[in-house]
Design a protein around this motif. Structure first.
Motif, short mmCIF file in Angstrom:
data_model
loop_
_atom_site.label_atom_id
_atom_site.label_comp_id
_atom_site.label_asym_id
_atom_site.label_seq_id
_atom_site.Cartn_x
_atom_site.Cartn_y
_atom_site.Cartn_z
N LEU A 80 0.83 -1.20 0.00
CA LEU A 80 0.00 0.00 0.00
C LEU A 80 0.87 1.26 0.00
O LEU A 80 0.60 2.21 -0.73
N THR A 81 1.92 1.25 0.80
CA THR A 81 2.82 2.40 0.86
C THR A 81 3.50 2.63 -0.48
O THR A 81 3.60 3.77 -0.95
N LEU A 84 1.00 4.21 -2.93
CA LEU A 84 0.75 5.63 -2.67
C LEU A 84 1.94 6.49 -3.09
O LEU A 84 1.76 7.59 -3.63
N VAL A 85 3.15 6.00 -2.85
CA VAL A 85 4.33 6.75 -3.24
C VAL A 85 4.41 6.89 -4.76
O VAL A 85 4.68 7.97 -5.29
N VAL A 86 4.15 5.80 -5.46
CA VAL A 86 4.18 5.82 -6.93
C VAL A 86 3.12 6.77 -7.47
O VAL A 86 3.37 7.55 -8.40
N ARG A 87 1.92 6.72 -6.88
CA ARG A 87 0.84 7.61 -7.32
C ARG A 87 1.20 9.06 -7.08
O ARG A 87 0.86 9.94 -7.88
N PHE A 88 1.87 9.34 -5.97
CA PHE A 88 2.23 10.72 -5.64
C PHE A 88 3.34 11.23 -6.56
O PHE A 88 3.30 12.37 -7.03
N VAL A 89 4.34 10.39 -6.79
CA VAL A 89 5.48 10.81 -7.61
C VAL A 89 5.12 10.86 -9.08
O VAL A 89 5.56 11.74 -9.82
N SER A 90 4.27 9.90 -9.53
CA SER A 90 3.90 9.82 -10.95
C SER A 90 2.38 9.84 -11.10
O SER A 90 1.76 8.81 -11.35
N PRO A 91 1.74 11.01 -10.94
CA PRO A 91 0.28 11.08 -11.07
C PRO A 91 -0.16 10.80 -12.50
O PRO A 91 0.63 10.84 -13.44
N ASP A 92 -1.45 10.50 -12.66
CA ASP A 92 -1.98 10.22 -13.99
C ASP A 92 -1.74 11.40 -14.91
O ASP A 92 -1.81 12.57 -14.52
N THR A 93 -1.45 11.11 -16.18
CA THR A 93 -1.21 12.15 -17.16
C THR A 93 -2.48 12.97 -17.39
O THR A 93 -3.55 12.43 -17.61
#
Length: 259
Positions: A80-81, A84-93
């Motif tokens: 889960l962590t 969340l980190v990946v989503r924060f660093v690389s948000p949807d285009t």
């Protein structure tokens, strides 16, 4: 029951039996009692140390009993962590153009066809979203997306569009229309009252529709690119959403409609 408790009980049991039956115990019975009273093999050792010392046929059972739940929980937390980190660093285009179509100003089929045509024409990612129903959660969805600067263009029936302009959801088109080479935009411009945030408005007084009349909308009845779409609302208006960062792409879209 802890190893210490087991050991204490065993010693007490041995003492009682020795006193009561000292002359009647066989050697074999004495050995059994001595074994029971002895210190457990793994007393005061950590679970990990015990796991390492166990024979292979006992390891799986010991792992299930003592390690499975915490290891599974740790794996879930780590996954889960990481997510969340990946989503924060690389948000949807972010699409190059996001158009909100309100209250069936365009059918779903029409919206899909228009989206495909624009993507082919502009060579960028386009979303024509027709799921904004003001009788349901359309206004809430619109407000949320506008606050996150996710909408570039708003298309709505005249009455609803006027309401949205009064809320302050649309940009004054004077600058963009005046800079456009498309002369059709001048005659299509509609003046509507916006939102007033004057300091003299009371706490209970809404500034909706109390602002100055400005060029917030364009009549789509004059746009050949719109009226050529089957079942499109010819009386609908189009405008550029407040806070958009894709003004140039929104203007290209509008110019294309009024080609």
């Amino acid at each position: 029951m802890t190893h210490c408790t087991q050991h204490t009980i065993a010693l007490a049991l041995k003492g009682v039996i020795d006193m009561a039956l000292d002359t009647h115990l066989t050697e074999e019975q004495r050995e059994a009692i001595n074994t029971l009273a002895s210190t457990p093999a793994y007393a005061n050792e950590s679970k990990l140390s015990i796991f390492r010392q166990l024979p292979w046929n006992k390891k799986l059972e010991y792992f299930r009993e003592h390690f499975l739940v915490p290891v599974t929980a740790a794996a879930i937390i780590i996954a889960l962590t990481t997510f969340l980190v990946v989503r924060f660093v690389s948000p949807d285009t972010r699409p190059a153009l996001y158009a909100a179509v309100v209250d069936d100003a365009l059918t779903t089929t029409g919206a899909t066809n228009l989206q495909n045509e624009l993507e082919e024409k502009f060579g960028v990612n386009v979303i024509i979203d027709d799921y904004f129903d003001m009788n349901k959660d359309g206004l809430t969805k619109l407000q949320t997306m506008l606050s996150n600067k996710q909408i570039d263009v708003i298309i709505a029936p005249h009455k609803v569009f006027k309401q949205l302009a009064g809320y302050g959801y649309l940009t004054n088109l004077e600058s963009t229309v005046s800079k456009s080479d498309n002369t059709k935009l001048d005659s299509a411009t509609v003046q509507l009252k916006g939102f007033s945030d004057a300091d003299d408005d009371g706490l209970d007084s809404s500034g909706t529709g109390k602002g100055a009349a400005k060029s917030y909308g364009l009549k789509l009845s004059d746009a050949a690119g719109w009226t050529s779409i089957a079942d499109s609302d010819h009386d609908a208006l189009i405008g550029i959403a407040t806070g958009t960062k894709n003004t140039s792409t929104a203007q290209r879209f509008i110019d294309w409609l009024y080609r």
